[in-house]
Design a protein around this motif. Structure first.
Motif, PDB file in Angstrom:
ATOM      1  N   VAL A 130       0.834  -1.200   0.000  1.00  0.00           N
ATOM      2  CA  VAL A 130       0.000   0.000   0.000  1.00  0.00           C
ATOM      3  C   VAL A 130       0.869   1.250   0.000  1.00  0.00           C
ATOM      4  O   VAL A 130       1.952   1.273   0.597  1.00  0.00           O
ATOM      5  CB  VAL A 130      -0.958   0.028   1.214  1.00  0.00           C
ATOM      6  N   ILE A 131       0.422   2.268  -0.707  1.00  0.00           N
ATOM      7  CA  ILE A 131       1.025   3.607  -0.694  1.00  0.00           C
ATOM      8  C   ILE A 131      -0.112   4.612  -0.603  1.00  0.00           C
ATOM      9  O   ILE A 131      -1.116   4.478  -1.298  1.00  0.00           O
ATOM     10  CB  ILE A 131       1.826   3.912  -1.978  1.00  0.00           C
ATOM     11  N   ALA A 132       0.038   5.627   0.229  1.00  0.00           N
ATOM     12  CA  ALA A 132      -0.990   6.673   0.333  1.00  0.00           C
ATOM     13  C   ALA A 132      -0.328   8.015   0.605  1.00  0.00           C
ATOM     14  O   ALA A 132       0.614   8.106   1.399  1.00  0.00           O
ATOM     15  CB  ALA A 132      -1.983   6.335   1.440  1.00  0.00           C
ATOM     16  N   ASP A 133      -0.803   9.047  -0.076  1.00  0.00           N
ATOM     17  CA  ASP A 133      -0.297  10.411   0.099  1.00  0.00           C
ATOM     18  C   ASP A 133      -1.436  11.407  -0.061  1.00  0.00           C
ATOM     19  O   ASP A 133      -2.461  11.102  -0.679  1.00  0.00           O
ATOM     20  CB  ASP A 133       0.781  10.723  -0.938  1.00  0.00           C
ATOM     21  N   MET A 134      -1.212  12.600   0.462  1.00  0.00           N
ATOM     22  CA  MET A 134      -2.135  13.700   0.244  1.00  0.00           C
ATOM     23  C   MET A 134      -1.752  14.391  -1.061  1.00  0.00           C
ATOM     24  O   MET A 134      -0.571  14.630  -1.326  1.00  0.00           O
ATOM     25  CB  MET A 134      -2.083  14.696   1.406  1.00  0.00           C
ATOM     26  N   VAL A 135      -2.742  14.687  -1.892  1.00  0.00           N
ATOM     27  CA  VAL A 135      -2.507  15.300  -3.201  1.00  0.00           C
ATOM     28  C   VAL A 135      -3.359  16.556  -3.344  1.00  0.00           C
ATOM     29  O   VAL A 135      -4.567  16.538  -3.085  1.00  0.00           O
ATOM     30  CB  VAL A 135      -2.845  14.320  -4.337  1.00  0.00           C
ATOM     31  N   SER A 136      -2.728  17.636  -3.763  1.00  0.00           N
ATOM     32  CA  SER A 136      -3.426  18.899  -4.031  1.00  0.00           C
ATOM     33  C   SER A 136      -3.621  19.046  -5.528  1.00  0.00           C
ATOM     34  O   SER A 136      -2.690  18.811  -6.313  1.00  0.00           O
ATOM     35  CB  SER A 136      -2.608  20.073  -3.486  1.00  0.00           C
TER      36      SER A 136
END
Length: 250
Positions: A130-136
């Motif tokens: 799993v990979i998760a990030d905040m994206v604008s």
């Protein structure tokens, strides 16, 4: 609100490393699809398209049904979800949590046979990533707001490689010897008597001891790497000093 996730790989077989690299490729493709004017479902479509282009169609079934969601006043907006059906379009200023994963991937016996005999990977039959990030969402497309590294070198560790050949590297042999002595008589680790005393059963105490042993192994590995680097730097420094003295004599 914010959310970030990384899978840390310990003693990963080659097959797992390759699958993680594939996940990174899917992740970048999904990021490119997060462009103002594109529908939210474009993210899911980009993931499927990438896997097909890489001849990895078998991994499509391992993708999550939802690849993230909008974050605002609420941590998760149920109306702005990155799935295969949403026709809502991305708009500049939106913020999303892009969370991509592979679940329930089978780890073959042949892949497990390639890892060190002491590794816990030997007991695995399936795994997930799993990979998760905040994206604008900006006028130029999606941009990561969480900057923690996710390259394979950032999240992969090898702690069971005692059978590794030093190839005649004297510095490496010395570093390994010191690391092994540190493992046998750790200066920085203390066994928790309270933990063992409070264990509800002998199995709990054994599990705690195993975790501590692996932590010591990881620390020893890090110490070994530092010693290797110090040895290399020391050799380079001595060589530079000899060169400087030779030039002075000339």
């Amino acid at each position: 609100c914010s959310n970030i996730a990384r899978t840390l790989l310990v003693d990963p077989p080659k097959h797992v490393k390759e699958t993680y690299e594939t996940l990174l490729g899917v992740y970048q493709s999904c990021l490119k699809a997060m462009t103002p004017g594109y529908p939210l479902k474009a993210v899911y479509g980009a993931a499927v398209k990438y896997l097909r282009s890489e001849d990895k169609e078998d991994l499509i079934a391992s993708l999550p049904k939802t690849m993230g969601f909008s974050v605002g006043l609420d941590f998760r907006d149920p109306l702005l979800v990155l799935n295969a059906k949403s026709t809502v379009v991305f708009r500049e200023g939106m913020v999303f949590n892009l969370a991509l994963s592979f679940a329930g991937i089978k780890l073959s016996e042949s892949a497990r046979s390639l890892v060190n005999s002491k590794s816990a990977v030997k007991e695995l039959s399936k795994y997930g990533l799993v990979i998760a990030d905040m994206v604008s969402i900006t006028s130029n497309g999606g941009e990561f707001m969480t900057k923690y590294g996710k390259a394979l070198t950032d999240i992969s560790y090898t702690i069971n490689d005692e059978d590794e050949d030093d190839g005649g590297d004297e510095d490496g042999k010395l570093a390994r010897k010191i690391a092994q002595e540190e493992e046998a008589n750790p200066t920085g680790g203390r066994r928790s008597g309270r933990l063992a005393a409070n264990s509800s059963s002998a199995a709990d105490a054994e599990g705690a001891a195993e975790r501590e042993r692996r932590q010591i192994q990881l620390m020893a590995r890090r110490n070994e790497e530092r010693l290797r680097e110090l040895a290399r730097n020391s050799g380079k420094k001595k060589g530079d000093e000899k060169t400087a003295k030779a030039e002075e004599l000339d």
